[in-house]
Design a protein around this motif. Structure first.
Motif, PDB file in Angstrom:
ATOM      1  N   ARG A 157       0.839  -1.197   0.000  1.00  0.00           N
ATOM      2  CA  ARG A 157       0.000   0.000   0.000  1.00  0.00           C
ATOM      3  C   ARG A 157       0.880   1.254   0.000  1.00  0.00           C
ATOM      4  O   ARG A 157       1.689   1.463   0.886  1.00  0.00           O
ATOM      5  CB  ARG A 157      -0.901  -0.017   1.241  1.00  0.00           C
ATOM      6  CG  ARG A 157      -1.924   1.097   1.287  1.00  0.00           C
ATOM      7  CD  ARG A 157      -2.636   1.075   2.617  1.00  0.00           C
ATOM      8  NE  ARG A 157      -3.635   2.143   2.704  1.00  0.00           N
ATOM      9  CZ  ARG A 157      -4.115   2.620   3.844  1.00  0.00           C
ATOM     10  NH1 ARG A 157      -3.703   2.107   4.990  1.00  0.00           N
ATOM     11  NH2 ARG A 157      -5.009   3.585   3.848  1.00  0.00           N
ATOM     12  N   LYS A 158       0.736   2.069  -1.033  1.00  0.00           N
ATOM     13  CA  LYS A 158       1.479   3.332  -1.181  1.00  0.00           C
ATOM     14  C   LYS A 158       2.999   3.110  -1.275  1.00  0.00           C
ATOM     15  O   LYS A 158       3.772   3.972  -0.861  1.00  0.00           O
ATOM     16  CB  LYS A 158       1.171   4.269  -0.009  1.00  0.00           C
ATOM     17  CG  LYS A 158      -0.306   4.540   0.220  1.00  0.00           C
ATOM     18  CD  LYS A 158      -0.952   5.233  -0.960  1.00  0.00           C
ATOM     19  CE  LYS A 158      -2.419   5.535  -0.717  1.00  0.00           C
ATOM     20  NZ  LYS A 158      -3.067   6.147  -1.901  1.00  0.00           N
ATOM     21  N   CYS A 159       3.429   1.965  -1.817  1.00  0.00           N
ATOM     22  CA  CYS A 159       4.869   1.678  -1.858  1.00  0.00           C
ATOM     23  C   CYS A 159       5.633   2.679  -2.720  1.00  0.00           C
ATOM     24  O   CYS A 159       6.783   3.009  -2.414  1.00  0.00           O
ATOM     25  CB  CYS A 159       5.115   0.247  -2.349  1.00  0.00           C
ATOM     26  SG  CYS A 159       4.654  -0.035  -4.056  1.00  0.00           S
ATOM     27  N   LEU A 160       5.019   3.155  -3.785  1.00  0.00           N
ATOM     28  CA  LEU A 160       5.668   4.152  -4.637  1.00  0.00           C
ATOM     29  C   LEU A 160       5.441   5.554  -4.098  1.00  0.00           C
ATOM     30  O   LEU A 160       6.354   6.389  -4.092  1.00  0.00           O
ATOM     31  CB  LEU A 160       5.145   4.046  -6.070  1.00  0.00           C
ATOM     32  CG  LEU A 160       5.831   4.934  -7.108  1.00  0.00           C
ATOM     33  CD1 LEU A 160       7.303   4.554  -7.249  1.00  0.00           C
ATOM     34  CD2 LEU A 160       5.125   4.829  -8.453  1.00  0.00           C
ATOM     35  N   SER A 161       4.237   5.818  -3.624  1.00  0.00           N
ATOM     36  CA  SER A 161       3.900   7.144  -3.094  1.00  0.00           C
ATOM     37  C   SER A 161       4.731   7.509  -1.875  1.00  0.00           C
ATOM     38  O   SER A 161       4.950   8.690  -1.597  1.00  0.00           O
ATOM     39  CB  SER A 161       2.408   7.203  -2.736  1.00  0.00           C
ATOM     40  OG  SER A 161       1.604   7.005  -3.873  1.00  0.00           O
ATOM     41  N   ARG A 162       5.193   6.497  -1.147  1.00  0.00           N
ATOM     42  CA  ARG A 162       6.021   6.760   0.046  1.00  0.00           C
ATOM     43  C   ARG A 162       7.314   7.490  -0.304  1.00  0.00           C
ATOM     44  O   ARG A 162       7.928   8.135   0.553  1.00  0.00           O
ATOM     45  CB  ARG A 162       6.360   5.451   0.767  1.00  0.00           C
ATOM     46  CG  ARG A 162       5.234   4.856   1.569  1.00  0.00           C
ATOM     47  CD  ARG A 162       5.739   3.820   2.562  1.00  0.00           C
ATOM     48  NE  ARG A 162       6.368   2.685   1.928  1.00  0.00           N
ATOM     49  CZ  ARG A 162       5.760   1.525   1.678  1.00  0.00           C
ATOM     50  NH1 ARG A 162       4.490   1.360   2.010  1.00  0.00           N
ATOM     51  NH2 ARG A 162       6.413   0.531   1.114  1.00  0.00           N
ATOM     52  N   GLU A 163       7.733   7.391  -1.554  1.00  0.00           N
ATOM     53  CA  GLU A 163       8.961   8.060  -1.982  1.00  0.00           C
ATOM     54  C   GLU A 163       8.843   9.580  -1.855  1.00  0.00           C
ATOM     55  O   GLU A 163       9.809  10.261  -1.524  1.00  0.00           O
ATOM     56  CB  GLU A 163       9.281   7.690  -3.434  1.00  0.00           C
ATOM     57  CG  GLU A 163       9.581   6.225  -3.660  1.00  0.00           C
ATOM     58  CD  GLU A 163      10.985   5.859  -3.215  1.00  0.00           C
ATOM     59  OE1 GLU A 163      11.820   6.764  -3.060  1.00  0.00           O
ATOM     60  OE2 GLU A 163      11.235   4.662  -3.012  1.00  0.00           O
ATOM     61  N   GLY A 164       7.666  10.110  -2.157  1.00  0.00           N
ATOM     62  CA  GLY A 164       7.466  11.554  -2.069  1.00  0.00           C
ATOM     63  C   GLY A 164       8.447  12.319  -2.942  1.00  0.00           C
ATOM     64  O   GLY A 164       8.694  11.958  -4.100  1.00  0.00           O
ATOM     65  N   SER A 165       9.041  13.350  -2.373  1.00  0.00           N
ATOM     66  CA  SER A 165       9.989  14.186  -3.125  1.00  0.00           C
ATOM     67  C   SER A 165      11.281  13.446  -3.459  1.00  0.00           C
ATOM     68  O   SER A 165      12.021  13.847  -4.354  1.00  0.00           O
ATOM     69  CB  SER A 165      10.314  15.453  -2.332  1.00  0.00           C
ATOM     70  OG  SER A 165      10.858  15.118  -1.059  1.00  0.00           O
TER      71      SER A 165
END
Length: 232
Positions: free
Chosen positions: A76-84
């Motif tokens: 869940r949100k593995c890519l979104s966790r990268e952020g900036s």
């Protein structure tokens, strides 16, 4: 190194740890506590030891694993966790496909805690060894399928612009939909397992169903990785 880095971020960031690890383990631990507190543990053990519901146990392990991570887990949100920090994905000398594979591996490593917990639960209930093995394997398939679905949806619509980790988990429609889908699937599978006397047959159906989904989801994630990493 990317796999270790992703796992480390989840365990070191409080908000990620709560939403990915704590919430993932909440369901199986909570159910166990309820059974023990209500004195139902002995009753459940008696039913299981009768050997009449082996198919249900195998299906239950699959569903418990899937339900535990449908609104949590590493995928869940593995890519979104990268952020900036996602910008560094474009400059490191690693192909986008390999980076996508690292997301899959790290997410599965984190979510492997669920099959371990389910194995512990089955052992404590003194389930027969063959059923424990098939139950744990079923839970692995359940975890893998849901993890890949979570990763796919995050790749389709990554949320990389955020200043607070809590924002990532607000209005997460995908998780809500997955809960209802698994509930409906669960009703169907449990009803089927009550009619299928052969637990080997039930396990085989879960394996075939899971492998088809896993193959399709994996190919989709890898094939879209260049576009996702190139445009995001």
């Amino acid at each position: 190194s990317l796999v270790i880095r992703d796992i480390r971020i989840v365990f070191r960031t409080p908000q990620f740890f709560i939403n990915s690890i704590v919430m993932m383990l909440y369901m199986p631990i909570f159910l166990t506590i309820i059974y023990v507190a209500n004195g139902s543990f002995t009753d459940v053990k008696g039913i299981i030891l009768s050997g009449k519901y082996n198919s249900v146990i195998i299906v239950g392990a699959f569903l418990l694993a899937a339900f535990s991570i449908c609104s949590a887990g590493g995928g869940r949100k593995c890519l979104s966790r990268e952020g900036s920090d996602f910008v560094f994905s474009k400059i490191i000398p690693i192909s986008y496909k390999d980076q996508a594979k690292s997301k899959i591996i790290s997410s599965l490593c984190i979510n492997s805690l669920v099959p371990i917990l389910i194995c512990t639960l089955l052992v404590s209930l003194r389930v027969a060894l063959p059923i424990i093995l098939l139950g744990v394997l079923s839970s692995v398939f359940g975890v893998t399928v849901v993890t890949l679905i979570q990763i796919l949806f995050d790749f389709i619509n990554p949320k990389l612009k955020w200043n607070d980790e809590k924002i990532l988990y607000k209005d997460d429609v995908v998780s809500v939909v997955m809960v209802f889908v698994i509930l409906i699937l669960g009703i169907g599978l449990v009803a089927m397992s009550m009619k299928v006397e052969s637990y080997i047959g039930m396990f085989s159906m879960i394996v075939i169903f899971s492998l088809i989904l896993i193959w399709g989801l994996y190919k989709k994630i890898i094939n879209m990785s260049d576009e996702v990493y190139g445009k995001s």
